[in-house]
Design a protein around this motif. Structure first.
Motif, PDB file in Angstrom:
ATOM      1  N   HIS A   1       0.837  -1.204   0.000  1.00 35.63           N
ATOM      2  CA  HIS A   1       0.000   0.000   0.000  1.00 35.63           C
ATOM      3  C   HIS A   1       0.867   1.247   0.000  1.00 35.63           C
ATOM      4  CE1 HIS A   1      -3.868   2.056   1.139  1.00 35.63           C
ATOM      5  NE2 HIS A   1      -2.984   2.993   1.455  1.00 35.63           N
ATOM      6  N   ILE A   2       1.901   1.252   0.828  1.00 39.00           N
ATOM      7  CA  ILE A   2       2.794   2.416   0.900  1.00 39.00           C
ATOM      8  C   ILE A   2       3.511   2.612  -0.429  1.00 39.00           C
ATOM      9  CG2 ILE A   2       4.820   3.377   2.062  1.00 39.00           C
ATOM     10  CD1 ILE A   2       3.995   1.757   4.545  1.00 39.00           C
ATOM     11  N   SER A   3       3.969   1.510  -1.017  1.00 41.54           N
ATOM     12  CA  SER A   3       4.669   1.581  -2.304  1.00 41.54           C
ATOM     13  C   SER A   3       3.788   2.174  -3.386  1.00 41.54           C
ATOM     14  CB  SER A   3       5.134   0.177  -2.705  1.00 41.54           C
ATOM     15  OG  SER A   3       5.681   0.191  -4.001  1.00 41.54           O
ATOM     16  N   ALA A   4       2.533   1.702  -3.455  1.00 40.70           N
ATOM     17  CA  ALA A   4       1.613   2.211  -4.482  1.00 40.70           C
ATOM     18  C   ALA A   4       1.302   3.686  -4.263  1.00 40.70           C
ATOM     19  CB  ALA A   4       0.337   1.381  -4.470  1.00 40.70           C
ATOM     20  N   SER A   5       1.153   4.098  -2.998  1.00 43.35           N
ATOM     21  CA  SER A   5       0.808   5.489  -2.696  1.00 43.35           C
ATOM     22  C   SER A   5       1.921   6.451  -3.088  1.00 43.35           C
ATOM     23  CB  SER A   5       0.506   5.644  -1.202  1.00 43.35           C
ATOM     24  OG  SER A   5      -0.575   4.835  -0.822  1.00 43.35           O
ATOM     25  N   LEU A   6       3.178   5.995  -3.020  1.00 43.67           N
ATOM     26  CA  LEU A   6       4.323   6.883  -3.265  1.00 43.67           C
ATOM     27  C   LEU A   6       5.062   6.549  -4.547  1.00 43.67           C
ATOM     28  CD1 LEU A   6       5.655   6.978   0.407  1.00 43.67           C
ATOM     29  CD2 LEU A   6       4.632   8.881  -0.853  1.00 43.67           C
ATOM     30  N   CYS A   7       4.500   5.627  -5.348  1.00 41.63           N
ATOM     31  CA  CYS A   7       5.122   5.254  -6.634  1.00 41.63           C
ATOM     32  C   CYS A   7       6.561   4.792  -6.423  1.00 41.63           C
ATOM     33  CB  CYS A   7       5.088   6.424  -7.630  1.00 41.63           C
ATOM     34  SG  CYS A   7       3.448   7.068  -7.971  1.00 41.63           S
ATOM     35  N   MET A   8       6.732   3.824  -5.526  1.00 39.39           N
ATOM     36  CA  MET A   8       8.072   3.353  -5.199  1.00 39.39           C
ATOM     37  C   MET A   8       8.363   1.964  -5.764  1.00 39.39           C
ATOM     38  SD  MET A   8       8.553   4.769  -1.303  1.00 39.39           S
ATOM     39  CE  MET A   8      10.273   4.271  -1.211  1.00 39.39           C
ATOM     40  N   GLY A   9       7.501   1.457  -6.614  1.00 34.13           N
ATOM     41  CA  GLY A   9       7.790   0.195  -7.278  1.00 34.13           C
ATOM     42  C   GLY A   9       7.344  -1.012  -6.494  1.00 34.13           C
ATOM     43  N   SER A  10       8.245  -1.630  -5.760  1.00 34.87           N
ATOM     44  CA  SER A  10       7.935  -2.876  -5.059  1.00 34.87           C
ATOM     45  C   SER A  10       8.000  -2.703  -3.549  1.00 34.87           C
ATOM     46  CB  SER A  10       8.929  -3.976  -5.479  1.00 34.87           C
ATOM     47  OG  SER A  10      10.234  -3.633  -5.038  1.00 34.87           O
ATOM     48  N   ARG A  11       7.384  -3.640  -2.836  1.00 31.66           N
ATOM     49  CA  ARG A  11       7.417  -3.608  -1.383  1.00 31.66           C
ATOM     50  C   ARG A  11       8.838  -3.791  -0.851  1.00 31.66           C
ATOM     51  NH1 ARG A  11       4.029  -6.838   1.487  1.00 31.66           N
ATOM     52  NH2 ARG A  11       5.600  -7.302   3.060  1.00 31.66           N
ATOM     53  N   SER A  12       9.667  -4.560  -1.577  1.00 35.41           N
ATOM     54  CA  SER A  12      11.040  -4.776  -1.127  1.00 35.41           C
ATOM     55  C   SER A  12      11.830  -3.475  -1.144  1.00 35.41           C
ATOM     56  CB  SER A  12      11.733  -5.831  -1.994  1.00 35.41           C
ATOM     57  OG  SER A  12      11.751  -5.418  -3.348  1.00 35.41           O
ATOM     58  N   GLY A  13      11.527  -2.609  -2.134  1.00 39.96           N
ATOM     59  CA  GLY A  13      12.188  -1.313  -2.190  1.00 39.96           C
ATOM     60  C   GLY A  13      11.814  -0.442  -1.000  1.00 39.96           C
ATOM     61  N   VAL A  14      10.537  -0.475  -0.631  1.00 41.50           N
ATOM     62  CA  VAL A  14      10.074   0.282   0.538  1.00 41.50           C
ATOM     63  C   VAL A  14      10.741  -0.265   1.795  1.00 41.50           C
ATOM     64  CG1 VAL A  14       8.072   0.879   1.948  1.00 41.50           C
ATOM     65  CG2 VAL A  14       7.869   0.838  -0.540  1.00 41.50           C
ATOM     66  N   SER A  15      10.808  -1.586   1.892  1.00 48.13           N
ATOM     67  CA  SER A  15      11.399  -2.206   3.067  1.00 48.13           C
ATOM     68  C   SER A  15      12.857  -1.796   3.227  1.00 48.13           C
ATOM     69  CB  SER A  15      11.295  -3.732   2.950  1.00 48.13           C
ATOM     70  OG  SER A  15      11.895  -4.354   4.066  1.00 48.13           O
ATOM     71  N   ARG A  16      13.629  -1.879   2.139  1.00 50.22           N
ATOM     72  CA  ARG A  16      15.053  -1.515   2.214  1.00 50.22           C
ATOM     73  C   ARG A  16      15.227  -0.046   2.587  1.00 50.22           C
ATOM     74  NH1 ARG A  16      15.292  -4.788  -2.428  1.00 50.22           N
ATOM     75  NH2 ARG A  16      15.139  -2.942  -3.762  1.00 50.22           N
ATOM     76  N   ALA A  17      14.415   0.825   1.956  1.00 50.19           N
ATOM     77  CA  ALA A  17      14.549   2.270   2.189  1.00 50.19           C
ATOM     78  C   ALA A  17      14.212   2.637   3.628  1.00 50.19           C
ATOM     79  CB  ALA A  17      13.648   3.035   1.222  1.00 50.19           C
ATOM     80  N   THR A  18      13.125   2.066   4.152  1.00 50.89           N
ATOM     81  CA  THR A  18      12.706   2.429   5.506  1.00 50.89           C
ATOM     82  C   THR A  18      13.647   1.861   6.565  1.00 50.89           C
ATOM     83  OG1 THR A  18      11.154   0.548   5.483  1.00 50.89           O
ATOM     84  CG2 THR A  18      10.273   2.699   4.885  1.00 50.89           C
ATOM     85  N   VAL A  19      14.188   0.667   6.313  1.00 46.46           N
ATOM     86  CA  VAL A  19      15.166   0.095   7.241  1.00 46.46           C
ATOM     87  C   VAL A  19      16.419   0.960   7.270  1.00 46.46           C
ATOM     88  CG1 VAL A  19      16.735  -1.845   7.631  1.00 46.46           C
ATOM     89  CG2 VAL A  19      14.329  -2.279   7.111  1.00 46.46           C
ATOM     90  N   SER A  20      16.858   1.399   6.098  1.00 40.70           N
ATOM     91  CA  SER A  20      18.062   2.242   6.005  1.00 40.70           C
ATOM     92  C   SER A  20      17.873   3.563   6.755  1.00 40.70           C
ATOM     93  CB  SER A  20      18.388   2.509   4.536  1.00 40.70           C
ATOM     94  OG  SER A  20      19.482   3.394   4.421  1.00 40.70           O
TER      95      SER A  20
END
Length: 354
Positions: A301-320
């Motif tokens: 849901h977060i990925s779709a709302s912010l046009c970030m591609g995949s959930r894995s990309g969101v996961s890596r970015a937020t962990v970082s």
């Protein structure tokens, strides 16, 4: 997973079924054991039991918790019964299937409270255990058995005065006779399979018991949501405690929208800019981090709302970001600014509703 909300004075309709819908009581000794354990649990937790019924493969309780301890009390109740049941019958494994349901009940509007008392007490009628014309008190395994007794003969954890009052009956000999007569009249006039299922306007009792998290008025729902927002403001807390419902998701979506709008304003961007920015744009990553921090929305849901591609990309970015934000004053300042703007927006919206 069903919503769990605890606070002092909360009232719940609790229901649990046997594993694979098998019987949880094999005889009256088991039923007496369960009631004894319910009494022990109530003494440990100070619960006030307003109604109950024990069926073959499930039970219903209407309980009030003066202290916010539903989960601890229910864990003790069900685990203790399971241990004693298995020891007695030389069995192993689960007795109860899945998680118990616990639906918050509106005590301010007595219609909801009284509806559940009828629903619980007439469960054996709906199941065909009590036939029309048979005295309801002949069924020994519901709280009717103590509702018809004077207060001096009830256990400390057995409460009937409030339930009787919600049904316009006094806790007197005449009032208790009226209570029993009124119940028997409802059985005579209603279809057996629907006995005790009439709900106040605007809410279906059956659908609420299957999928809902509260049984009450709209103002009751709003009060609980406000309480939830002020006491359960951590997404980690909600995940750890298994909070999940359509109502909470709706609340989380409103929080996420406020954070995204606040983030766009902070960076002087428009919503149309999100698609043209890189999926890993640091500004989008920080907004995603804040949405994940303050809500329990899924990464998709977060990925779709912010046009970030995949959930894995969101996961890596937020962990970082989570690893670096405490030591990065500039990043922390941007996060604080976004959070402040989002909070102001939500407060402004609430004032507008009033």
């Amino acid at each position: 997973r069903q919503l769990r909300i605890e606070f002092p004075g909360a009232c719940y309709h609790v229901m649990a079924r046997g594993d694979r819908r098998e019987d949880i009581y094999l005889d009256d000794i088991d039923r007496n054991s369960f009631l004894s354990i319910l009494g022990e649990a109530s003494k440990k937790t100070a619960w006030r039991v307003h109604a109950y019924v024990l069926m073959d493969n499930h039970y219903h309780l209407l309980i009030e918790t003066p202290k916010p301890n539903l989960v601890k009390g229910m864990t003790w109740l069900q685990s203790t019964y399971t241990i004693r049941f298995n020891a007695r019958h030389k069995m192993r494994g689960h007795v109860f299937g899945g998680r118990y349901k616990a639906i918050l009940v509106d005590r301010e509007d007595g219609n909801y409270f009284s509806t559940l008392i009828d629903y619980i007490h007439l469960n054996p009628v709906r199941a065909g255990i009590i036939k029309q014309g048979t005295p309801l008190e002949d069924f020994s395994w519901s709280s009717i058995s103590y509702y018809i007794l004077p207060p001096s003969k009830r256990a400390d954890w057995q409460h009937a005065t409030e339930g009787l009052a919600s049904l316009d009956c006094n806790d007197s000999a005449a009032g208790r006779r009226k209570f029993l007569k009124d119940l028997q009249t409802r059985v005579a006039w209603e279809e057996a399979e629907k006995a005790g299922t009439t709900a106040p306007p605007g809410q279906s009792l059956q659908s609420t018991l299957r999928r809902g998290w509260f049984f009450g008025s709209q103002s009751f729902k709003e009060t609980i949501e406000d309480r939830l927002a002020s006491t359960v403001n951590s997404a980690d807390y909600r995940r750890e405690n298994g909070y999940s419902s359509s109502d909470i998701t709706a609340s989380d979506e409103l929080k996420a929208r406020a954070l995204i709008i606040a983030g766009l304003e902070t960076y002087k961007l428009s919503s149309g800019d999100l698609a043209s920015l890189k999926k890993s744009d640091p500004r989008k990553c920080l907004i995603a981090f804040l949405v994940k921090k303050h809500t329990s929305l899924p990464l998709d849901h977060i990925s779709a709302s912010l046009c970030m591609g995949s959930r894995s990309g969101v996961s890596r970015a937020t962990v970082s970001i989570g690893r670096t934000i405490d030591g990065d004053r500039r990043l922390r300042g941007q996060a604080n600014e976004i959070e402040k703007r989002a909070l102001e927006k939500r407060r402004s919206k609430k004032r507008g509703k009033r």
